[in-house]
Motif scaffolding. Structure first.
Motif, mmCIF file in Angstrom:
data_model
loop_
_atom_site.group_PDB
_atom_site.id
_atom_site.type_symbol
_atom_site.label_atom_id
_atom_site.label_comp_id
_atom_site.label_asym_id
_atom_site.label_seq_id
_atom_site.Cartn_x
_atom_site.Cartn_y
_atom_site.Cartn_z
ATOM 1 N N VAL A 201 135.171 -15.281 81.667
ATOM 2 C CA VAL A 201 134.134 -16.020 81.123
ATOM 3 C C VAL A 201 133.783 -15.346 79.619
ATOM 4 N N ALA A 202 133.564 -13.953 80.029
ATOM 5 C CA ALA A 202 133.505 -13.215 78.773
ATOM 6 C C ALA A 202 134.241 -13.528 77.522
ATOM 7 N N ASN A 203 135.859 -13.700 77.987
ATOM 8 C CA ASN A 203 136.536 -13.875 76.969
ATOM 9 C C ASN A 203 136.331 -15.376 76.398
ATOM 10 N N ALA A 204 135.882 -16.387 77.158
ATOM 11 C CA ALA A 204 135.656 -17.695 76.701
ATOM 12 C C ALA A 204 134.524 -17.690 75.618
ATOM 13 N N LEU A 205 133.218 -16.808 75.963
ATOM 14 C CA LEU A 205 132.266 -16.645 75.139
ATOM 15 C C LEU A 205 132.687 -15.950 73.645
#
Length: 484
Positions: free
Chosen positions: A305-309
């Motif tokens: 999710v952090a990668n997506a953000l």
């Protein structure tokens, strides 16, 4: 974080594309060497390629480059006479004899990324990503988001297309408008004039310390991605990411944060089950823009999710519409061996995260599951594992250890997780016809209970037992399917 962000950042290359007649040495016949040599030849340079190897594969590549007009020296790495530029493969250490001789002679040494930056069209936009872990996933997510927005974008670097090829026209004369560029610490070390439009440092944890000489120089190499005018995208949960943006970046360039919590003005974050933007909106102080849902991120592990953000922040810096973020994340296909579901049996899931080749990556992987039978081990490359085991101890059902440095992992488990049963699998002691991974899967399955995840997240490199991490992950998945 800054409360308002507007598009800025540098987009133009240096324009130093006049290589006609220059004597250039290409150091190394690895992944980057051949495309660099071809690009230099196309620009009229006189090219000498050197490599200390002299095997069949090297000779085959050398023959192709010789036919194209390069001089190739195998089995030695001399600095060619009258050389006025060296383009080094990223993995060559600064203390390599050829590079030392070049420095002593006053010959400029650059890497493939620096060369590409000098050759790129002035209007080609670069969105750059570095970090210890998550680079490839994030750059692929960014590419998918940009394409969903109708942009002519390409992911380059360590993800297929060499960056130097992506800045030159193809056979039809086409050059991509936007590059999503994955950059290693090695590549950044050899880059001087690089100025991406926007850039992100995803995270920094100990890695490649033997090459850089310690954590501080390794981190500082990552920080070179924050150049003059570059929009700075930082992980608010990672001290080094924020520190590098503040200390290495342009204080006048926008600073955008991303994290898994509720975003403040100038940040992207998570509100309930939504990815939300409070940076690239008209009034960050009072408004927010929904970008996607957590269900749009696959796999939906916290670090992913952090990668997506991070990908969303870079895309939004380039003016991508909110709805394109959701569409791109849905279109994204994860790379193999990254928290990849393999199978399920008896309420136990089997997951391949062979790409978790250092403790930082393994910690993120272990943190994604409640109860884990952990398969770990390999070459630790001097990395410490005590913090990893201490922080993950309450999630571990059992551990199955393999590889050259498994004793170090056992010591850490005995010290910080004494309640966790540990089994070691020694390849030398297996009966004929039984593979290491067959034995590993058998031991892990015997220890697992309903609701557990059998997780291959080695926290170590693979080369002591396997050709590379993809082979390790593939053999694990094959063993799981045979066993179930």
């Amino acid at each position: 974080m800054d409360a308002e962000v507007t598009a800025g950042g540098g987009t133009a290359g240096t324009g130093a594309g006049d290589l006609s007649g220059r004597n250039v040495c290409v150091a190394g016949l690895g992944v980057s060497g051949p495309p660099v040599a071809r690009a230099l030849l196309a620009r009229g340079a006189r090219v000498t390629v050197v490599d200390g190897r002299d095997d069949e594969a090297s000779r085959s590549v050398a023959a192709e480059l010789t036919a194209a007009g390069a001089e190739v020296v195998l089995g030695a790495t001399p600095l060619p006479q009258d050389c006025d530029l060296v383009v080094t493969s990223p993995g060559w250490r600064p203390d390599s004899p050829l590079l030392v001789r070049a420095a002593e002679a006053g010959v400029e040494v650059v890497g493939d990324v620096e060369l590409a930056w000098r050759l790129k069209p002035a209007d080609q936009m670069w969105l750059a990503i570095t970090g210890t872990n998550g680079k490839t996933t994030t750059v692929r997510m960014l590419e998918a988001i940009l394409r969903a927005d109708g942009r002519d974008a390409l992911a380059v670097g360590n993800v297929g297309t060499p960056v130097v090829e992506a800045v030159l026209p193809d056979a039809g004369g086409h050059v991509h408008d936007i590059l999503a560029v994955e950059l290693s610490s090695f590549q950044l070390h050899w880059s001087e004039s690089l100025r991406p439009f926007a850039a992100a440092v995803l995270n920094v944890a100990p890695d490649h310390l033997d090459w850089h000489g310690g954590l501080e120089p390794y981190a500082r190499a990552k920080g070179r991605i924050f150049a003059r005018d570059t929009i700075r995208v930082v992980n608010t949960a990672d001290t080094w990411s924020v520190r590098l943006a503040e200390e290495e970046g342009d204080p006048h360039a926008p600073l955008v944060g991303f994290g898994l919590g509720t975003p403040r003005a100038g940040e992207l974050g998570v509100v309930e089950d939504l990815l939300v933007d409070r940076a690239f909106v008209d009034d960050p102080g009072t408004s927010a823009e929904e970008l996607a849902g957590l269900t749009d991120v696959q796999p939906r592990a916290p670090h992913n999710v952090a990668n997506a953000l991070a990908a969303a922040a870079l895309a939004r810096a380039a003016g991508v519409r909110p709805e394109s973020v959701r569409a791109g994340l849905r279109d994204f296909t994860p790379e193999p061996h990254r928290i990849a579901f393999v199978a399920s049996s008896g309420g136990v899931d089997y997951v391949d995260d062979s790409k978790a080749t250092n403790p930082h990556a393994a910690a993120a992987s272990l943190g994604s599951y409640r109860s884990v039978v952990w398969i770990a081990g390999g070459l630790l490359k001097g990395a410490e594992v005590d913090d990893l085991v201490r922080e993950s101890a309450d999630r571990l059902r059992a551990a199955v250890l393999i590889g050259a440095d498994r004793a170090r992992l056992r010591e850490a488990l005995e010290k910080h997780a004494p309640h966790v049963p540990v089994v070691e699998v020694d390849a030398a002691g297996l009966p004929e016809g039984r593979t290491v991974m067959d034995a590993v899967v058998a031991e892990a399955s015997a220890a697992a209970r309903e609701g557990d995840t059998v997780l291959l997240a080695p926290a170590a490199a693979s080369m002591d037992m396997f050709a590379n991490y993809p082979e390790r992950g593939r053999l694990f998945a094959e063993a799981v399917r045979r066993a179930l």
